[in-house]
Design a protein around this motif. Structure first.
Motif, PDB file in Angstrom:
ATOM      1  N   HIS A  34       0.905  -0.903  -0.117  1.00  0.00           N
ATOM      2  CA  HIS A  34      -0.180  -0.114   0.262  1.00  0.00           C
ATOM      3  C   HIS A  34       0.746   1.493  -0.114  1.00  0.00           C
ATOM      4  O   HIS A  34       2.224   1.144   0.285  1.00  0.00           O
ATOM      5  N   THR A  35       0.423   2.413  -0.746  1.00  0.00           N
ATOM      6  CA  THR A  35       0.974   3.436  -0.945  1.00  0.00           C
ATOM      7  C   THR A  35       0.698   4.227  -0.189  1.00  0.00           C
ATOM      8  O   THR A  35       0.916   5.578   0.108  1.00  0.00           O
ATOM      9  N   GLY A  36      -0.217   3.690   0.966  1.00  0.00           N
ATOM     10  CA  GLY A  36      -0.383   5.540   1.774  1.00  0.00           C
ATOM     11  C   GLY A  36      -1.129   4.570   3.412  1.00  0.00           C
ATOM     12  O   GLY A  36      -0.573   3.888   3.713  1.00  0.00           O
ATOM     13  N   PRO A  37      -1.544   5.408   4.564  1.00  0.00           N
ATOM     14  CA  PRO A  37      -1.714   4.384   5.582  1.00  0.00           C
ATOM     15  C   PRO A  37      -2.993   3.319   5.460  1.00  0.00           C
ATOM     16  O   PRO A  37      -3.776   3.229   4.840  1.00  0.00           O
ATOM     17  N   VAL A  38      -3.121   2.205   6.301  1.00  0.00           N
ATOM     18  CA  VAL A  38      -4.110   0.666   6.037  1.00  0.00           C
ATOM     19  C   VAL A  38      -4.959   1.303   7.007  1.00  0.00           C
ATOM     20  O   VAL A  38      -4.882   1.143   7.831  1.00  0.00           O
ATOM     21  N   LYS A  39      -6.300   1.194   6.651  1.00  0.00           N
ATOM     22  CA  LYS A  39      -7.846   1.568   7.197  1.00  0.00           C
ATOM     23  C   LYS A  39      -7.682   0.771   8.038  1.00  0.00           C
ATOM     24  O   LYS A  39      -8.690   0.532   9.125  1.00  0.00           O
ATOM     25  N   PHE A  40      -8.294  -0.253   7.418  1.00  0.00           N
ATOM     26  CA  PHE A  40      -9.206  -1.409   7.645  1.00  0.00           C
ATOM     27  C   PHE A  40      -8.292  -3.017   7.673  1.00  0.00           C
ATOM     28  O   PHE A  40      -7.251  -3.010   6.402  1.00  0.00           O
ATOM     29  N   CYS A  41      -8.917  -4.167   8.065  1.00  0.00           N
ATOM     30  CA  CYS A  41      -7.898  -5.524   7.705  1.00  0.00           C
ATOM     31  C   CYS A  41      -8.869  -6.593   7.906  1.00  0.00           C
ATOM     32  O   CYS A  41      -9.992  -6.047   8.936  1.00  0.00           O
ATOM     33  N   ARG A  42      -9.492  -7.262   7.811  1.00  0.00           N
ATOM     34  CA  ARG A  42     -10.386  -8.312   7.976  1.00  0.00           C
ATOM     35  C   ARG A  42     -10.259  -9.735   6.844  1.00  0.00           C
ATOM     36  O   ARG A  42      -9.873 -10.032   6.120  1.00  0.00           O
ATOM     37  N   PHE A  43      -9.793 -10.737   7.812  1.00  0.00           N
ATOM     38  CA  PHE A  43     -10.118 -12.228   7.423  1.00  0.00           C
ATOM     39  C   PHE A  43     -11.316 -12.993   6.713  1.00  0.00           C
ATOM     40  O   PHE A  43     -12.355 -12.515   6.873  1.00  0.00           O
ATOM     41  N   SER A  44     -11.127 -13.269   5.910  1.00  0.00           N
ATOM     42  CA  SER A  44     -12.551 -14.126   5.355  1.00  0.00           C
ATOM     43  C   SER A  44     -12.796 -15.095   6.359  1.00  0.00           C
ATOM     44  O   SER A  44     -11.299 -16.119   7.185  1.00  0.00           O
ATOM     45  N   PRO A  45     -14.127 -15.075   6.080  1.00  0.00           N
ATOM     46  CA  PRO A  45     -15.003 -16.443   7.588  1.00  0.00           C
ATOM     47  C   PRO A  45     -14.119 -17.906   7.786  1.00  0.00           C
ATOM     48  O   PRO A  45     -13.979 -18.605   8.113  1.00  0.00           O
ATOM     49  N   ASP A  46     -13.636 -18.328   5.685  1.00  0.00           N
ATOM     50  CA  ASP A  46     -13.219 -19.889   6.147  1.00  0.00           C
ATOM     51  C   ASP A  46     -11.645 -19.428   6.249  1.00  0.00           C
ATOM     52  O   ASP A  46     -10.924 -20.997   6.515  1.00  0.00           O
ATOM     53  N   GLY A  47     -10.691 -18.623   6.531  1.00  0.00           N
ATOM     54  CA  GLY A  47     -10.254 -18.113   7.398  1.00  0.00           C
ATOM     55  C   GLY A  47      -8.938 -17.970   5.888  1.00  0.00           C
ATOM     56  O   GLY A  47      -7.264 -18.238   6.209  1.00  0.00           O
ATOM     57  N   ARG A  48      -9.144 -18.692   4.324  1.00  0.00           N
ATOM     58  CA  ARG A  48      -8.039 -18.528   3.589  1.00  0.00           C
ATOM     59  C   ARG A  48      -7.378 -17.258   3.045  1.00  0.00           C
ATOM     60  O   ARG A  48      -6.528 -17.202   2.306  1.00  0.00           O
ATOM     61  N   LEU A  49      -8.403 -16.281   3.293  1.00  0.00           N
ATOM     62  CA  LEU A  49      -7.554 -15.250   2.295  1.00  0.00           C
ATOM     63  C   LEU A  49      -8.150 -13.635   3.960  1.00  0.00           C
ATOM     64  O   LEU A  49      -8.267 -14.520   5.060  1.00  0.00           O
ATOM     65  N   PHE A  50      -7.442 -13.438   3.548  1.00  0.00           N
ATOM     66  CA  PHE A  50      -7.714 -11.458   4.683  1.00  0.00           C
ATOM     67  C   PHE A  50      -7.698 -10.280   3.649  1.00  0.00           C
ATOM     68  O   PHE A  50      -6.549 -10.819   2.169  1.00  0.00           O
ATOM     69  N   ALA A  51      -8.308  -9.711   3.990  1.00  0.00           N
ATOM     70  CA  ALA A  51      -7.834  -8.040   3.116  1.00  0.00           C
ATOM     71  C   ALA A  51      -8.064  -7.091   3.161  1.00  0.00           C
ATOM     72  O   ALA A  51      -8.111  -6.774   4.987  1.00  0.00           O
ATOM     73  N   SER A  52      -7.145  -5.706   2.717  1.00  0.00           N
ATOM     74  CA  SER A  52      -6.249  -4.885   4.086  1.00  0.00           C
ATOM     75  C   SER A  52      -7.229  -3.945   2.883  1.00  0.00           C
ATOM     76  O   SER A  52      -7.518  -3.313   1.758  1.00  0.00           O
ATOM     77  N   THR A  53      -7.498  -2.778   3.076  1.00  0.00           N
ATOM     78  CA  THR A  53      -7.904  -1.232   2.866  1.00  0.00           C
ATOM     79  C   THR A  53      -6.929  -0.077   2.717  1.00  0.00           C
ATOM     80  O   THR A  53      -6.428   0.085   3.841  1.00  0.00           O
ATOM     81  N   SER A  54      -6.658   0.843   2.019  1.00  0.00           N
ATOM     82  CA  SER A  54      -5.795   1.675   2.467  1.00  0.00           C
ATOM     83  C   SER A  54      -6.458   3.198   1.851  1.00  0.00           C
ATOM     84  O   SER A  54      -7.584   3.312   0.863  1.00  0.00           O
ATOM     85  N   TYR A  55      -5.921   4.283   2.349  1.00  0.00           N
ATOM     86  CA  TYR A  55      -5.810   6.016   2.228  1.00  0.00           C
ATOM     87  C   TYR A  55      -6.210   5.698   1.002  1.00  0.00           C
ATOM     88  O   TYR A  55      -5.934   6.781  -0.110  1.00  0.00           O
ATOM     89  N   ASP A  56      -4.949   4.486   0.155  1.00  0.00           N
ATOM     90  CA  ASP A  56      -4.092   5.148  -1.636  1.00  0.00           C
ATOM     91  C   ASP A  56      -5.556   3.720  -2.537  1.00  0.00           C
ATOM     92  O   ASP A  56      -5.047   4.290  -3.271  1.00  0.00           O
ATOM     93  N   CYS A  57      -6.968   4.228  -1.981  1.00  0.00           N
ATOM     94  CA  CYS A  57      -7.737   3.821  -2.612  1.00  0.00           C
ATOM     95  C   CYS A  57      -7.724   2.539  -3.648  1.00  0.00           C
ATOM     96  O   CYS A  57      -8.581   2.354  -4.353  1.00  0.00           O
TER      97      CYS A  57
END
Length: 290
Positions: free
Chosen positions: A62-85
């Motif tokens: 990410h090229t900006g602050p990471v605002k949020f993160c969450r695992f998928s319920p099956d535990g195989r993935l996770f996602a992160s969101t950022s100020y970088d859109c």
């Protein structure tokens, strides 16, 4: 903090995860509770071994602050969101970025996996709430929070327009909001569903509302925070709700009575997020220390 029956809280040994290079904006446990994910203002996503506190990885990209993160319920993935859109989708086993999702025009503030792990929803400052399948528009201001209902059929979004919208995601339904919940007098900053389908919302008006979305009923209003409510989390059994205001204080509530069980003050100067471990025995608080 150890969490037992409502009305009985035990403050135990506090564990610190200290190697961030900026404030911690959000945190999430893996479904098995073995891994802790943290989103930092320093632009990185961190993975920790929950029991030992050891740092497993520090992920850039990410090229900006990471605002949020969450695992998928099956535990195989996770996602992160950022100020970088952008949203980054990661492989949890290998800590490897699988895909960068683009489309938002401003900071992405929230992301949610559906309970079946097949859909991903995101929202941000550009007033959009989007999925891989649909673009949902209608809020009159930035979207700060989102969560899927336990059935995966509905998505709740909270906005700076002080409203909550419930979107019908069932196949064949139009991409319009199913219902709107009104009652907050400030920005809706956080949302979460309980396993039984109740919806909690926290706001800049310093209150928390617990709703029954199927009937659009406000069941209880929780008051007591001296500052705006930044994060909320149901315990796995749905009997308790933890909330973090923009202060050092964390409150834990009895969802049946609406009473505050306890007010906790830890070592943080500002608490940004709170979450229970999957077994409900511990409460994690993340934020900033001066």
């Amino acid at each position: 903090m150890n969490s037992k029956a409502p009305g009985k809280l035990v403050i135990g040994r506090v564990k610190f995860f200290r190697r961030h290079r900026g404030e911690v904006n959000f945190s999430a446990f893996s479904p098995d509770g073995q891994t802790l994910l943290t989103a930092s203002e320093d632009g990185c996503v961190y993975g920790w071994e929950t029991q030992s506190g050891n740092l497993l990885w520090r992920l850039g990209g990410h090229t900006g602050p990471v605002k949020f993160c969450r695992f998928s319920p099956d535990g195989r993935l996770f996602a992160s969101t950022s100020y970088d859109c952008t949203i980054r989708l990661w492989d949890a086993a290998e800590a490897k970025c699988l895909q960068v999702l683009k489309g938002h025009q401003r900071s992405v503030e929230t992301v949610s996996f559906s309970p079946d792990s097949k859909q991903l929803a995101s929202g941000g400052w550009d007033k959009r709430s989007g999925q891989v399948l649909r673009h949902l528009a209608g809020h009159r201001d930035s979207i700060q929070s989102s969560d899927f209902a336990p059935s995966s059929d509905y998505l709740a979004t909270g906005s700076w327009d002080s409203t909550i919208r419930i979107w019908d995601l069932r196949a064949g339904t139009p991409a319009i909001f199913h219902q709107e919940l009104e009652g907050h007098s400030g920005n809706v900053s956080c949302l979460c569903y309980s396993t039984s389908g109740l919806l909690a919302s926290g706001s800049w008006d310093k209150t928390i509302h617990i709703w029954k979305p199927s009937t659009r009923s406000l069941l209880v209003q929780l008051k007591g925070h001296a500052t705006w409510v930044k994060s909320i989390a149901f315990s796995p059994d749905g009997l308790q709700l933890a909330s973090a205001g923009y202060s050092p204080m964390i409150k834990v509530w009895d969802c049946n009575t609406g009473k505050c069980i306890d007010t906790l003050k830890g070592a943080l100067d500002v608490a940004h997020a709170c979450t229970f471990t999957p077994d409900g025995k511990l409460l994690l608080v993340s934020g900033a220390v001066d």
